[in-house]
Design a protein around this motif. Structure first.
Motif, PDB file in Angstrom:
ATOM      1  N   THR A   1      11.503  82.189 -39.102  1.00 38.89           N
ATOM      2  CA  THR A   1      11.924  81.473 -38.105  1.00 38.89           C
ATOM      3  C   THR A   1      13.382  80.977 -38.212  1.00 38.89           C
ATOM      4  O   THR A   1      13.865  80.940 -39.584  1.00 38.89           O
ATOM      5  N   ALA A   2      13.894  80.786 -37.166  1.00 39.66           N
ATOM      6  CA  ALA A   2      15.424  80.562 -37.449  1.00 39.66           C
ATOM      7  C   ALA A   2      15.787  79.113 -36.642  1.00 39.66           C
ATOM      8  O   ALA A   2      15.122  78.662 -35.773  1.00 39.66           O
ATOM      9  N   ASN A   3      16.300  78.460 -37.535  1.00 40.25           N
ATOM     10  CA  ASN A   3      17.030  77.140 -37.032  1.00 40.25           C
ATOM     11  C   ASN A   3      18.461  77.135 -36.774  1.00 40.25           C
ATOM     12  O   ASN A   3      19.262  77.424 -37.560  1.00 40.25           O
ATOM     13  N   ILE A   4      18.905  77.140 -35.523  1.00 37.53           N
ATOM     14  CA  ILE A   4      20.130  77.496 -35.058  1.00 37.53           C
ATOM     15  C   ILE A   4      20.886  76.071 -35.355  1.00 37.53           C
ATOM     16  O   ILE A   4      20.491  75.018 -34.748  1.00 37.53           O
ATOM     17  N   LEU A   5      21.816  76.053 -36.231  1.00 36.31           N
ATOM     18  CA  LEU A   5      22.664  74.833 -36.589  1.00 36.31           C
ATOM     19  C   LEU A   5      23.978  74.775 -35.623  1.00 36.31           C
ATOM     20  O   LEU A   5      24.486  73.644 -35.313  1.00 36.31           O
ATOM     21  N   TYR A   6      24.475  75.931 -35.435  1.00 37.90           N
ATOM     22  CA  TYR A   6      25.719  75.873 -34.530  1.00 37.90           C
ATOM     23  C   TYR A   6      25.650  77.392 -33.911  1.00 37.90           C
ATOM     24  O   TYR A   6      25.345  78.263 -34.240  1.00 37.90           O
ATOM     25  N   GLY A   7      26.121  77.401 -32.819  1.00 39.57           N
ATOM     26  CA  GLY A   7      26.264  78.570 -31.764  1.00 39.57           C
ATOM     27  C   GLY A   7      27.525  78.427 -30.972  1.00 39.57           C
ATOM     28  O   GLY A   7      27.944  77.385 -30.449  1.00 39.57           O
ATOM     29  N   ASN A   8      27.995  79.598 -30.892  1.00 33.21           N
ATOM     30  CA  ASN A   8      29.328  79.624 -29.787  1.00 33.21           C
ATOM     31  C   ASN A   8      29.444  81.110 -29.413  1.00 33.21           C
ATOM     32  O   ASN A   8      29.428  81.880 -30.048  1.00 33.21           O
ATOM     33  N   VAL A   9      29.499  81.273 -28.167  1.00 33.04           N
ATOM     34  CA  VAL A   9      29.755  82.435 -27.505  1.00 33.04           C
ATOM     35  C   VAL A   9      31.103  82.488 -26.718  1.00 33.04           C
ATOM     36  O   VAL A   9      31.251  81.497 -25.956  1.00 33.04           O
ATOM     37  N   GLU A  10      32.028  83.214 -27.001  1.00 33.00           N
ATOM     38  CA  GLU A  10      33.150  83.222 -26.137  1.00 33.00           C
ATOM     39  C   GLU A  10      33.321  84.742 -25.709  1.00 33.00           C
ATOM     40  O   GLU A  10      32.951  85.869 -26.198  1.00 33.00           O
ATOM     41  N   PHE A  11      34.225  84.939 -24.652  1.00 28.96           N
ATOM     42  CA  PHE A  11      34.516  86.184 -23.936  1.00 28.96           C
ATOM     43  C   PHE A  11      35.929  86.800 -24.425  1.00 28.96           C
ATOM     44  O   PHE A  11      37.015  86.182 -23.992  1.00 28.96           O
ATOM     45  N   LEU A  12      36.110  87.945 -25.025  1.00 24.62           N
ATOM     46  CA  LEU A  12      37.205  88.430 -25.309  1.00 24.62           C
ATOM     47  C   LEU A  12      37.508  89.834 -24.509  1.00 24.62           C
ATOM     48  O   LEU A  12      36.490  90.623 -24.658  1.00 24.62           O
ATOM     49  N   GLN A  13      38.346  89.704 -23.883  1.00 23.39           N
ATOM     50  CA  GLN A  13      38.340  90.998 -22.868  1.00 23.39           C
ATOM     51  C   GLN A  13      37.216  91.192 -22.130  1.00 23.39           C
ATOM     52  O   GLN A  13      36.619  92.319 -22.192  1.00 23.39           O
ATOM     53  N   ASP A  14      36.519  90.205 -21.564  1.00 24.17           N
ATOM     54  CA  ASP A  14      35.547  90.227 -21.014  1.00 24.17           C
ATOM     55  C   ASP A  14      34.108  90.710 -21.697  1.00 24.17           C
ATOM     56  O   ASP A  14      33.082  91.031 -21.251  1.00 24.17           O
ATOM     57  N   THR A  15      34.389  90.720 -23.014  1.00 23.40           N
ATOM     58  CA  THR A  15      33.211  91.145 -24.009  1.00 23.40           C
ATOM     59  C   THR A  15      32.664  89.867 -24.667  1.00 23.40           C
ATOM     60  O   THR A  15      33.514  89.253 -25.338  1.00 23.40           O
ATOM     61  N   PRO A  16      31.326  89.618 -24.385  1.00 21.86           N
ATOM     62  CA  PRO A  16      30.977  88.547 -25.201  1.00 21.86           C
ATOM     63  C   PRO A  16      31.049  88.596 -26.675  1.00 21.86           C
ATOM     64  O   PRO A  16      30.668  89.604 -27.305  1.00 21.86           O
ATOM     65  N   VAL A  17      31.359  87.402 -27.456  1.00 27.89           N
ATOM     66  CA  VAL A  17      31.543  87.495 -29.097  1.00 27.89           C
ATOM     67  C   VAL A  17      30.576  86.378 -29.377  1.00 27.89           C
ATOM     68  O   VAL A  17      31.144  85.145 -29.028  1.00 27.89           O
TER      69      VAL A  17
END
Ligand SMILES: Nc1ncnc2c1ncn2[C@@H]1O[C@H](COP(=O)(O)OP(=O)(O)OP(=O)(O)O)[C@@H](O)[C@H]1O
Ligand SMILES: [Mg+2]
Lengths: 353, 226
Positions: free
Chosen positions: A298-314
């Motif tokens: 099981t995963a407990n997400i403490l922090y999450g961030n998605v951003e787009f670099l040159q239209d690619t999600p990171v």
């Protein structure tokens, strides 16, 4: 691939005076392709400015050659070098506008070296003012402008002689984040619409992330890591690079915050604190669900961030995984196979691994 | 008018002479200012461009100019008058008179003004110079269109300073036989105890200084944009 528009070969710059010797740039070779936006990051004193100044020979290298726009700068005489510089625009951290001239006159100044007639010059100035969105500031003086506006004038002035290259030395470092974003957007537009190759010197990875296609990381006069933006962001090799990326993603602050949480302080024996990062495709996979289905983890997400670099999600996640510890290695292998970078974090340490 | 005559019994008898002396002072000041201004500006510019951090670093030339300026600035003007007397005589044909005074005035003013010009021009932001170089400007362009233009308000300020000090020097030169208001004040006022002549000479000089200062301030305001 065509031949690079900027080709530095074994550039070394050494400053000597009676007391000391500073090796500002050490044997750096760097190629920038036509139409590229190339970022060079590094901390203060890394030699970034010195390196970029060899690209228009404001700084003569102690050794090495610089071929720019197809010309070997070291072989040009003074007047040829001046000609060459007119096709290499440059903007600066402190804008360096002439205080005694109006905005229009500042932009007109480099046109004195063009073949244009008076009316043509006036039209050109008008067009450039429009391009940078300062149509109404023609008769103002630099002192009457904000930092962001001054940098727009700097850009207009640098573009006056239709350069092929624009060198930007800490062009946004004196600006607030919002203005920085606007100037970076303008640079992006300059690159895309006018096809001008941009070299962007900065100590902020955020600026690189916003517009660069390639990035080089400099430390103590050397390029320690370089490559396409996504490669660097997804698989940074050097600690310095990771530090820059983490600062830009604000992972440092997030991790410090995470480490103060009870769940981390009292981390169970069957649990581990991890940093997961992924680029592009893997975001389509239901990672977390898979972990549970296949490994009962099981995963407990403490922090999450998605951003787009040159239209690619990171994506960057900080998670606590808990379950059967013996299955963790297999689970990590599976994640890595899906292109996720898995880093086990020390719950008490202070660095992002 | 009779009130003035009473107040200044001696001056009222020699108005034409006062007028003549004023013209002489103006003549010495203006001609010296033009010559010394031109030469001092050139030396000042050389000090800036040949400096280690200048656009054409040339340590040997810089150090020679720098030392010459220092030496000549250290010589008291009265002594300079005497020391260059032979040069003056060779150049002008005579050692006394208005025109002869111009030689020591120029020699005394050049180093002063050169240093002032240097101080004014080094204020010009190095970054602006660098931006001009990056745009492909030649060294001449940078001197004429960047240094002199960006430094103009400061140049006006130091020129006013120099002009005022030059007016002072002409009075001193006058005292040793060059004519002008200084001569008038000494030969009539001081030596013959005609105090009103001294006062009038002083007031005329003050008016000149005041006008120079006012015009300078106005020009500085006109050229300053920050
Ligand atoms: N003209 C110079 N003379 C002597 N040393 C210099 C000169 N220019 C730069 N240096 C030195 O070279 C090194 C690299 O300087 P540089 O300005 O290239 O760094 P930078 O990466 O641009 O730093 P910053 O982010 O502070 O602008 C520094 O140690 C600096 O002190
Ligand atoms: Mg720098």
């Amino acid at each position: 691939m065509s031949e690079p528009i900027i080709d530095l070969e074994h550039i070394t710059v050494t400053f000597r005076d009676k007391k000391s010797t500073v090796h500002a740039v050490k044997d750096v070779s760097l190629q920038v392709e036509r139409g590229d936006v190339y970022g060079i990051v590094g901390y203060s004193g890394a030699g970034k400015s010195t390196l970029v100044r060899t690209m228009n020979y404001l700084q003569l290298p102690t050794s090495g050659t610089a071929v720019v726009n197809g010309q070997t700068l070291g072989k040009l005489n003074t007047s040829q070098l001046r000609q060459a510089r007119r096709k290499i625009g440059m903007i600066f951290q402190h804008f360096n506008l002439m205080n005694s001239r109006t905005i229009a006159d500042n932009i007109d100044y480099p046109l004195r070296y063009s073949q244009l007639t008076r009316p043509q010059r006036e039209k050109k100035v008008k067009d450039l003012l429009h391009l940078v969105g300062l149509d109404d500031k023609a008769d103002a003086y630099p002192a009457q402008l904000s930092g962001g506006q001054k940098q727009r004038v700097g850009i207009a002035r640098a573009l006056a002689n239709d350069p092929k290259i624009l060198l930007c030395d800490e062009a946004t470092s004196a600006l607030d984040p919002k203005t920085t974003g606007e100037i970076l957007d303008l640079l992006k537009q300059v690159n895309q619409d006018l096809g001008i190759t941009i070299v962007l010197i900065t100590h902020e990875m955020a600026a690189v992330k916003a517009i660069c296609h390639h990035v080089a990381v400099m430390e103590e006069g050397e390029i320690v890591e370089r490559g396409p933006l996504l490669d660097i962001f997804s698989k940074p090799q050097k600690q310095l690079t990771k530090d820059f990326i983490n600062t830009a993603a604000q992972l440092d602050t997030a991790l410090a915050e995470v480490r103060r949480q009870p769940a981390v302080i009292n981390l169970a024996a069957n649990a581990q604190l991890l940093h997961l990062s992924y680029v592009g495709a893997s975001t389509d996979q239901p990672l977390i669900a898979d972990l549970y289905q296949q490994f009962g983890i099981t995963a407990n997400i403490l922090y999450g961030n998605v951003e787009f670099l040159q239209d690619t999600p990171v994506g960057n996640l900080i998670v606590i995984l808990s379950g059967d510890i013996s299955k963790f290695p297999a689970a990590f292998a599976q994640l890595r196979q899906e292109g996720v970078t898995v880093t086990v974090l020390d719950p008490k340490g202070d660095a992002v691994a | 008018m009779s009130f003035i005559n009473q107040l200044m019994p001696n001056v009222s008898l020699i108005w034409p002479q006062v007028w003549q002396a004023t013209l002489e002072t103006l003549y010495m000041t203006v001609v010296s200012a033009i010559i010394a201004g031109f030469l001092g500006l050139i030396v000042g510019i050389c000090l800036v461009v040949f400096d280690e951090s200048g656009i054409v670093p040339h340590p040997a030339t810089y150090s020679i100019l720098d030392k010459l300026v220092n030496i000549f600035r250290s010589i008291p003007f009265v002594i300079l008058l005497a020391v260059i007397y032979p040069v003056t005589k060779a150049l002008v044909g005579t050692g006394i008179g208005n025109t002869a005074a111009i030689v020591p005035l120029v020699v005394g003013t050049i180093p002063f003004y050169a240093r002032q010009v240097q101080n004014a021009l080094v204020q010009v932001d190095r970054g602006i110079i660098e931006a001009a170089q990056a745009m492909g400007a030649s060294n001449w362009d940078i001197i004429l269109r960047v240094y002199l233009r960006e430094g103009l308000p400061d140049l006006i300020r130091v020129s006013v300073l120099t002009l005022i000090s030059l007016i002072g020097l002409t009075a001193m030169a006058g005292a040793v036989g060059a004519g002008g208001l200084g001569n008038l004040a000494i030969s009539l006022g001081y030596q013959r105890f005609q105090n009103d002549v001294v006062w009038v000479a002083m007031i005329i000089i003050l008016i000149m200084v005041f006008i120079v200062q006012a015009v300078g301030d106005w020009l500085t305001r006109l050229t300053t944009h920050n």
